[in-house]
Design a protein around this motif. Structure first.
Motif, PDB file in Angstrom:
ATOM      1  N   LEU A 264      51.293  62.765  30.814  1.00 44.06           N
ATOM      2  CA  LEU A 264      50.685  61.501  31.202  1.00 44.06           C
ATOM      3  C   LEU A 264      50.065  61.616  32.589  1.00 44.06           C
ATOM      4  CD1 LEU A 264      53.473  58.994  30.044  1.00 44.06           C
ATOM      5  CD2 LEU A 264      51.388  59.669  28.818  1.00 44.06           C
ATOM      6  N   VAL A 265      48.917  60.961  32.756  1.00 44.45           N
ATOM      7  CA  VAL A 265      48.248  60.901  34.064  1.00 44.45           C
ATOM      8  C   VAL A 265      48.398  59.473  34.591  1.00 44.45           C
ATOM      9  CG1 VAL A 265      46.037  61.112  35.268  1.00 44.45           C
ATOM     10  CG2 VAL A 265      46.569  62.659  33.372  1.00 44.45           C
ATOM     11  N   PRO A 266      49.046  59.287  35.757  1.00 46.14           N
ATOM     12  CA  PRO A 266      49.423  60.293  36.754  1.00 46.14           C
ATOM     13  C   PRO A 266      50.916  60.645  36.755  1.00 46.14           C
ATOM     14  CG  PRO A 266      49.443  58.171  37.801  1.00 46.14           C
ATOM     15  CD  PRO A 266      49.119  57.913  36.341  1.00 46.14           C
ATOM     16  N   GLU A 267      51.700  60.152  35.780  1.00 43.71           N
ATOM     17  CA  GLU A 267      53.155  60.345  35.831  1.00 43.71           C
ATOM     18  C   GLU A 267      53.553  61.821  35.793  1.00 43.71           C
ATOM     19  OE1 GLU A 267      51.548  58.294  33.911  1.00 43.71           O
ATOM     20  OE2 GLU A 267      52.411  56.276  34.024  1.00 43.71           O
ATOM     21  N   ASP A 268      52.884  62.601  34.921  1.00 45.40           N
ATOM     22  CA  ASP A 268      53.237  64.019  34.772  1.00 45.40           C
ATOM     23  C   ASP A 268      52.218  64.945  35.413  1.00 45.40           C
ATOM     24  OD1 ASP A 268      55.470  63.298  33.106  1.00 45.40           O
ATOM     25  OD2 ASP A 268      54.047  62.995  31.459  1.00 45.40           O
ATOM     26  N   GLN A 278      30.475  56.527  39.739  1.00 46.73           N
ATOM     27  CA  GLN A 278      30.326  55.955  38.404  1.00 46.73           C
ATOM     28  C   GLN A 278      31.181  56.701  37.386  1.00 46.73           C
ATOM     29  OE1 GLN A 278      26.319  55.974  36.917  1.00 46.73           O
ATOM     30  NE2 GLN A 278      26.789  54.644  35.189  1.00 46.73           N
ATOM     31  N   VAL A 279      31.205  58.021  37.483  1.00 54.14           N
ATOM     32  CA  VAL A 279      32.021  58.827  36.564  1.00 54.14           C
ATOM     33  C   VAL A 279      33.497  58.537  36.791  1.00 54.14           C
ATOM     34  CG1 VAL A 279      32.669  61.185  35.905  1.00 54.14           C
ATOM     35  CG2 VAL A 279      30.276  60.632  36.400  1.00 54.14           C
ATOM     36  N   ALA A 280      33.912  58.462  38.049  1.00 53.16           N
ATOM     37  CA  ALA A 280      35.321  58.213  38.363  1.00 53.16           C
ATOM     38  C   ALA A 280      35.774  56.852  37.865  1.00 53.16           C
ATOM     39  CB  ALA A 280      35.541  58.325  39.869  1.00 53.16           C
ATOM     40  N   LEU A 281      34.911  55.846  38.014  1.00 45.26           N
ATOM     41  CA  LEU A 281      35.289  54.481  37.646  1.00 45.26           C
ATOM     42  C   LEU A 281      35.259  54.249  36.140  1.00 45.26           C
ATOM     43  CD1 LEU A 281      33.386  52.587  40.469  1.00 45.26           C
ATOM     44  CD2 LEU A 281      35.857  52.841  40.250  1.00 45.26           C
ATOM     45  N   GLN A 282      34.472  55.031  35.419  1.00 43.28           N
ATOM     46  CA  GLN A 282      34.385  54.854  33.975  1.00 43.28           C
ATOM     47  C   GLN A 282      35.444  55.647  33.218  1.00 43.28           C
ATOM     48  OE1 GLN A 282      30.324  55.855  33.026  1.00 43.28           O
ATOM     49  NE2 GLN A 282      29.557  53.813  33.555  1.00 43.28           N
ATOM     50  N   SER A 283      36.191  56.477  33.921  1.00 40.14           N
ATOM     51  CA  SER A 283      37.238  57.269  33.270  1.00 40.14           C
ATOM     52  C   SER A 283      38.481  56.414  33.069  1.00 40.14           C
ATOM     53  CB  SER A 283      37.575  58.495  34.124  1.00 40.14           C
ATOM     54  OG  SER A 283      36.454  59.344  34.259  1.00 40.14           O
ATOM     55  N   SER A 284      39.334  56.864  32.173  1.00 37.76           N
ATOM     56  CA  SER A 284      40.604  56.164  31.925  1.00 37.76           C
ATOM     57  C   SER A 284      41.742  57.192  31.958  1.00 37.76           C
ATOM     58  CB  SER A 284      40.576  55.471  30.559  1.00 37.76           C
ATOM     59  OG  SER A 284      41.784  54.796  30.324  1.00 37.76           O
ATOM     60  N   PRO A 285      42.580  57.100  33.010  1.00 42.94           N
ATOM     61  CA  PRO A 285      42.570  56.128  34.103  1.00 42.94           C
ATOM     62  C   PRO A 285      41.427  56.403  35.084  1.00 42.94           C
ATOM     63  CG  PRO A 285      44.205  57.810  34.528  1.00 42.94           C
ATOM     64  CD  PRO A 285      43.679  58.093  33.153  1.00 42.94           C
ATOM     65  N   ARG A 286      41.152  55.408  35.934  1.00 38.82           N
ATOM     66  CA  ARG A 286      40.126  55.602  36.957  1.00 38.82           C
ATOM     67  C   ARG A 286      40.570  56.706  37.895  1.00 38.82           C
ATOM     68  NH1 ARG A 286      38.851  50.267  39.948  1.00 38.82           N
ATOM     69  NH2 ARG A 286      41.102  50.415  40.268  1.00 38.82           N
ATOM     70  N   LEU A 287      39.619  57.559  38.241  1.00 36.66           N
ATOM     71  CA  LEU A 287      39.961  58.804  38.915  1.00 36.66           C
ATOM     72  C   LEU A 287      39.980  58.693  40.437  1.00 36.66           C
ATOM     73  CD1 LEU A 287      37.792  61.292  36.843  1.00 36.66           C
ATOM     74  CD2 LEU A 287      40.265  60.987  36.694  1.00 36.66           C
ATOM     75  N   THR A 288      41.003  59.266  41.033  1.00 37.50           N
ATOM     76  CA  THR A 288      40.945  59.585  42.456  1.00 37.50           C
ATOM     77  C   THR A 288      39.833  60.616  42.618  1.00 37.50           C
ATOM     78  OG1 THR A 288      43.283  59.154  42.841  1.00 37.50           O
ATOM     79  CG2 THR A 288      42.183  60.674  44.365  1.00 37.50           C
ATOM     80  N   SER A 289      38.943  60.397  43.570  1.00 37.14           N
ATOM     81  CA  SER A 289      37.774  61.283  43.619  1.00 37.14           C
ATOM     82  C   SER A 289      37.181  61.387  45.014  1.00 37.14           C
ATOM     83  CB  SER A 289      36.690  60.774  42.664  1.00 37.14           C
ATOM     84  OG  SER A 289      36.138  59.556  43.137  1.00 37.14           O
TER      85      SER A 289
END
Length: 338
Positions: A264-268, A278-289
């Motif tokens: 699991l992201v970010p648990e594991d 835009q790429v970071a915000l559209q990802s699931s989960p939203r990415l640290t970037s």
């Protein structure tokens, strides 16, 4: 066709004053400038490109060299190109877009033909063969990228070395002791493309300084290639809990594959991307970037090349500091990893 003389009569000024407002070669009072601009808008005046070029001995065109390769992330490249075009219009400049792999021949052609007054070069390699030709010619030029030897050149770029280090620091501060960099395709590294090579250098230097374990793997960005890369990483280093991704195409496959492997992201597993917001915000989960400041780089490149055209030919280096934004994809390392 509306003439400068007609604009001057409408604004109640001399023809030379209208010319100065258009060329920006002399300081004009704000009140006079507004009158001239209002007359231009009312009459629909457009400067004659050929006459303007003859008068200034310039083409009023900037050449933007953008080799479009299949292994590059085109949306970022085109965002930079759009920023260059938009900023160039603020200076009354057109942009000639060169999308083939022009190399040294393209630099010589632009320099010797007068088709453009200056060049902006992208996709810069550490040992870029265009650099010696630029040094030979007298054509103003700015690089969006950083070669190994930038002496005498004007360059604008994100500080990718510091970017690689910042990603490592973020994961190390969260307690991750085994991290991996999933990078661009092998061809990008073989070309010694500046942004990829410098990110890798910063990443490797900082993992050594922080005393953590790390591996770097190039990736083609397809689902199949990302699956192979992740499988090799987890086979070689099953305790890997931190991932840095510098390959926009690999982000979605990686997140999907981590879920399939029951990480699991970010648990594991934590994921940090170097990519557009835009790429970071559209990802699931939203990415640290770390964001790619495409528009800022494009605007600065135009401003610097215009400074050169105005007579200031001093070289300069502008490295934009990385901005790491923490979102939902990174967290403290699992207790077992710490």
């Amino acid at each position: 066709m509306v003439t400068i003389a007609e604009v001057a009569r409408q604004a109640g000024v001399s023809s030379s004053t209208v010319s100065y407002v258009l060329s920006r070669k002399r300081s004009i009072s704000e009140d006079t400038r507004r009158k001239v601009e209002a007359a231009i808008a009312e009459l629909g005046y457009h400067p004659h490109a050929g006459a303007r070029a003859l008068a200034s001995n310039r083409s009023n065109t900037l050449a933007l060299m953008v080799p479009l390769r299949s292994d590059m992330y085109v949306p970022v490249i085109m965002e930079i190109a759009m920023a260059v075009t938009t900023e160039a219009r603020e200076f009354g400049q057109d942009v000639l877009l060169l999308t083939k792999d022009e190399g040294t021949g393209g630099v010589r052609r632009i320099s010797g033909s007068g088709v453009a007054d200056a060049m902006i070069l992208m996709d810069v390699e550490l040992d870029d063969d265009r650099i010696p030709v630029l040094r030979e010619t007298d054509t103003p030029a700015v690089l969006i990228g950083l070669p190994a030897d930038a002496a005498g050149l004007t360059c604008v770029d994100l500080d990718f070395d510091a970017t690689g280090a910042a990603c490592v620091d973020h994961l190390a501060d969260l307690g991750h002791r085994d991290v991996a960099l999933i990078g661009e395709s092998e061809a990008v590294y073989r070309r010694h493309t500046g942004f990829a090579a410098r990110t890798l250098a910063g990443f490797q230097r900082r993992v050594a300084e922080r005393g953590i374990r790390a591996v770097h793997r190039p990736c083609e960005g397809t689902y199949e290639s990302t699956a192979g890369v992740l499988a090799r990483i987890l086979e070689e280093r099953p305790s890997t809990t931190g991932f840095v991704v510098q390959n926009e195409a690999a982000i979605a496959p990686l997140l999907s594959l981590l879920r399939l492997s029951r990480r699991l992201v970010p648990e594991d597993a934590s994921v940090v991307a170097i990519c557009p917001d835009q790429v970071a915000l559209q990802s699931s989960p939203r990415l640290t970037s770390v964001s790619i400041p495409a528009q800022e780089m494009g605007r600065h490149a135009v401003r610097q090349v215009m400074t050169q055209l105005e007579g200031d030919r001093r070289s300069s280096l502008m490295l934009l500091p990385p901005l790491l934004t923490v979102r939902e994809s990174s967290a403290a390392a699992p207790a077992s990893a710490s």
